[in-house]
Design an enzyme around this catalytic site. Structure first.
Site, PDB file in Angstrom:
ATOM      1  N   TYR A 136      32.760  44.585  34.873  1.00 27.79           N
ATOM      2  CA  TYR A 136      32.716  45.818  35.663  1.00 27.79           C
ATOM      3  C   TYR A 136      32.382  45.435  37.095  1.00 27.79           C
ATOM      4  O   TYR A 136      31.441  44.668  37.326  1.00 27.79           O
ATOM      5  CB  TYR A 136      31.651  46.761  35.098  1.00 27.79           C
ATOM      6  CG  TYR A 136      31.452  48.027  35.895  1.00 27.79           C
ATOM      7  CD1 TYR A 136      32.406  49.053  35.872  1.00 27.79           C
ATOM      8  CD2 TYR A 136      30.313  48.218  36.675  1.00 27.79           C
ATOM      9  CE1 TYR A 136      32.226  50.216  36.599  1.00 27.79           C
ATOM     10  CE2 TYR A 136      30.124  49.384  37.404  1.00 27.79           C
ATOM     11  CZ  TYR A 136      31.079  50.378  37.364  1.00 27.79           C
ATOM     12  OH  TYR A 136      30.897  51.533  38.094  1.00 27.79           O
ATOM     13  N   LYS A 178      22.420  45.311  44.965  1.00 31.21           N
ATOM     14  CA  LYS A 178      21.175  45.501  44.208  1.00 31.21           C
ATOM     15  C   LYS A 178      19.962  44.861  44.873  1.00 31.21           C
ATOM     16  O   LYS A 178      19.319  45.473  45.716  1.00 31.21           O
ATOM     17  CB  LYS A 178      21.353  45.022  42.781  1.00 31.21           C
ATOM     18  CG  LYS A 178      22.517  45.783  42.068  1.00 31.21           C
ATOM     19  CD  LYS A 178      22.353  45.822  40.589  1.00 31.21           C
ATOM     20  CE  LYS A 178      23.583  46.342  39.876  1.00 31.21           C
ATOM     21  NZ  LYS A 178      23.553  47.733  39.492  1.00 31.21           N
ATOM     22  N   ASP A 202      31.638  38.157  41.484  1.00 25.29           N
ATOM     23  CA  ASP A 202      30.845  39.373  41.625  1.00 25.29           C
ATOM     24  C   ASP A 202      29.434  39.031  41.160  1.00 25.29           C
ATOM     25  O   ASP A 202      29.167  38.942  39.955  1.00 25.29           O
ATOM     26  CB  ASP A 202      31.468  40.483  40.762  1.00 25.29           C
ATOM     27  CG  ASP A 202      30.637  41.766  40.766  1.00 25.29           C
ATOM     28  OD1 ASP A 202      29.485  41.735  41.246  1.00 25.29           O
ATOM     29  OD2 ASP A 202      31.147  42.791  40.275  1.00 25.29           O
TER      30      ASP A 202
HETATM   31  N1  HOZ Z   1      26.029  48.461  37.835  1.00 21.09           N
HETATM   32  C1  HOZ Z   1      25.143  49.056  36.885  1.00 21.09           C
HETATM   33  C2  HOZ Z   1      25.050  48.201  35.675  1.00 21.09           C
HETATM   34  N2  HOZ Z   1      26.131  48.220  34.814  1.00 21.09           N
HETATM   35  C3  HOZ Z   1      25.467  50.440  36.584  1.00 21.09           C
HETATM   36  C4  HOZ Z   1      24.886  51.328  37.576  1.00 21.09           C
HETATM   37  C5  HOZ Z   1      25.616  52.628  37.640  1.00 21.09           C
HETATM   38  O1  HOZ Z   1      26.819  52.664  37.367  1.00 21.09           O
HETATM   39  O2  HOZ Z   1      24.972  53.622  37.969  1.00 21.09           O
END
Ligand code: HOZ
Length: 427
Positions: free
Chosen positions: A143, A266, A238
């Site tokens: 993702y 983050k 990423d």
């Molecule tokens: N990137 C985050 C961990 N999979 C998800 C955060 C979100 O989509 O709010």
């Protein structure tokens, strides 16, 4: 009388789609409603009804020092006193760029953005602009934020809610994305053979952490590096989740691989909205105003986000946070394995440093297909059991747990007792 969280959620549902501002917060399929947070400090969060939880989500990664660390709060207060946004350069942006380039040597130049999504989206545009090619390779279950081109076989909330290929992404866009099984280098080689001189980049999470957590096979990353170089495509890591977490220089430092571009987010914002992307200077200099690839942002390099991020990163280095996180992670893993040892049902436990994941499956987990074999009903009842006993793990099988430097060995041992209790219902 309904809890305050429940009342808030009922109101939220009327005005916010699904009641949440990001789908991963929805707790769907878990037999619970989301709770609303009142405050957070260290390794703990408190909901609006006064319930206390040991938190292993950490705002989905940014809270590596735990919640509301004093150094970060002080930096935000001090900076905010001089204004919160300028839209003109401020000195903190330069400090941040210098720190990132020092800690992540593959990054010679970097640009700040406001989210991980913006970072990966900008990497793709830049890779396409630099190579003059249109196609990209991604991996199933990885993702990279909600970028059109990357919502193809995507992990995280897209996977959790059964929409790995989002509606609203035109088929013509999606056709430019080649989605392959992670850890399958032959599939990558075949894709290059079948699409000569048309693949701009491979983008991946070097340690996939959005379909649970699993690892690259030995030499997979090295082979990707070689294939990209051989075929004139860029390698994009990423590291929004792994950056500054699995090592000071991220997964690329851990595995000794130099990507051409890296997406970050983050942790570098200290909990404020942030992202960054950077890499080889000759590629980054294709960005406007140096070059023809346009990319911009009113709030990019925002002074509060820069100050919070710098304070967090410097504190991590000062306390040798990575060593502390490894100690905490090792204890967590030792406890988890001891607890799981007697479980009659099959399980797989993965950890790297302060990131971890538990699957309820008999098979090794090496890619999306094997991660999906984990038993969702078992995960849901495990999640509820822990939550009801004051331990908050990510509300989906397809996410990763995070420890912070604020998690004490005592917290970890308490968690272990809760995990044991929560697993007892399976016996
Ligand atoms: N990137 C985050 C961990 N999979 C998800 C955060 C979100 O989509 O709010």
């Amino acid at each position: 009388m309904a809890s305050l969280s429940s009342q808030l959620f009922a109101n939220a549902l009327k005005r916010i789609p699904g009641g949440v501002n990001s789908p991963v917060r929805a707790f769907r399929g878990l037999g619970r409603e989301p709770f609303f947070i009142d405050r957070a400090e260290g390794a703990r969060i408190w909901d609006v009804d006064g319930n206390e939880y040991i938190d292993y989500v950490g705002s989905w990664g940014p809270a590596i020092l735990g919640h509301a660390p004093k150094v970060v709060l002080d930096a935000i207060r001090e900076t905010a006193g001089r204004g919160v946004s300028f839209g003109i350069p401020n000195p903190l942006e330069v400090e941040m760029a210098e720190l990132i380039c020092r800690w992540v040597p593959s990054i010679e130049k970097v640009r700040m953005v406001n989210s991980g999504t913006e970072a990966t989206m900008s990497c793709l545009r830049l890779a396409r602009g630099f190579t003059g090619r249109g196609k990209i390779i991604k991996f199933e279950g990885c993702y990279h934020g909600h970028v059109d081109a990357l919502l193809v076989q995507a992990g995280s909330g897209a996977l959790t809610h059964g929409r790995p290929d989002s509606a609203g992404v035109p088929a013509d866009f999606a056709a430019l994305t080649i989605s392959l099984p992670f850890n399958d280098i032959e599939a990558v080689r075949a894709a290059f053979r079948e699409n000569p001189k048309s693949i701009a980049a491979i983008i991946l999470e070097p340690i996939p952490a959005n379909a649970g957590l699993y690892f690259p096979r030995e030499n997979f990353l090295k082979a990707l590096r070689e294939e990209c170089t051989k075929n004139g495509a860029l390698l994009i890591f990423d590291e929004v989740m792994t950056g500054f977490r699995v090592a000071r220089g991220g997964a690329q430092e851990m595995f000794g691989i130099q990507p051409d571009l890296t997406a970050l987010g983050k942790i570098i914002g200290g909990g404020l909205p942030v992202g960054a992307f950077g890499g080889r200077a000759d590629i980054m200099d294709q960005l406007s105003p140096e070059g023809p690839v346009y990319q911009a942002g009113t709030l990019s390099g925002n002074p509060l986000a820069m100050a919070a991020g710098l304070a967090q990163l410097r504190e991590l280095e000062r306390i040798d946070g990575w060593k502390l996180l490894e100690t905490a992670g090792a204890r967590f893993e030792e406890n988890a394995r001891a607890t799981l040892h007697d479980l009659k049902q099959p399980w797989v436990f993965h950890r790297v440093g302060s990131m971890f994941c538990l699957f309820f499956t008999p098979d090794p987990v090496i890619d999306l297909a094997s991660a999906k074999r984990s038993d969702p009903a078992r995960f849901a009842s495990f999640f509820r059991g822990c939550l009801d006993r004051g331990v908050y793990f990510a509300p989906s099988q397809f996410e990763t747990g995070f420890l912070s430097t604020s998690h004490t060995l005592d917290d970890i041992d308490r968690t272990s007792a809760v995990v044991r209790e929560s697993l007892r219902m399976f016996s």
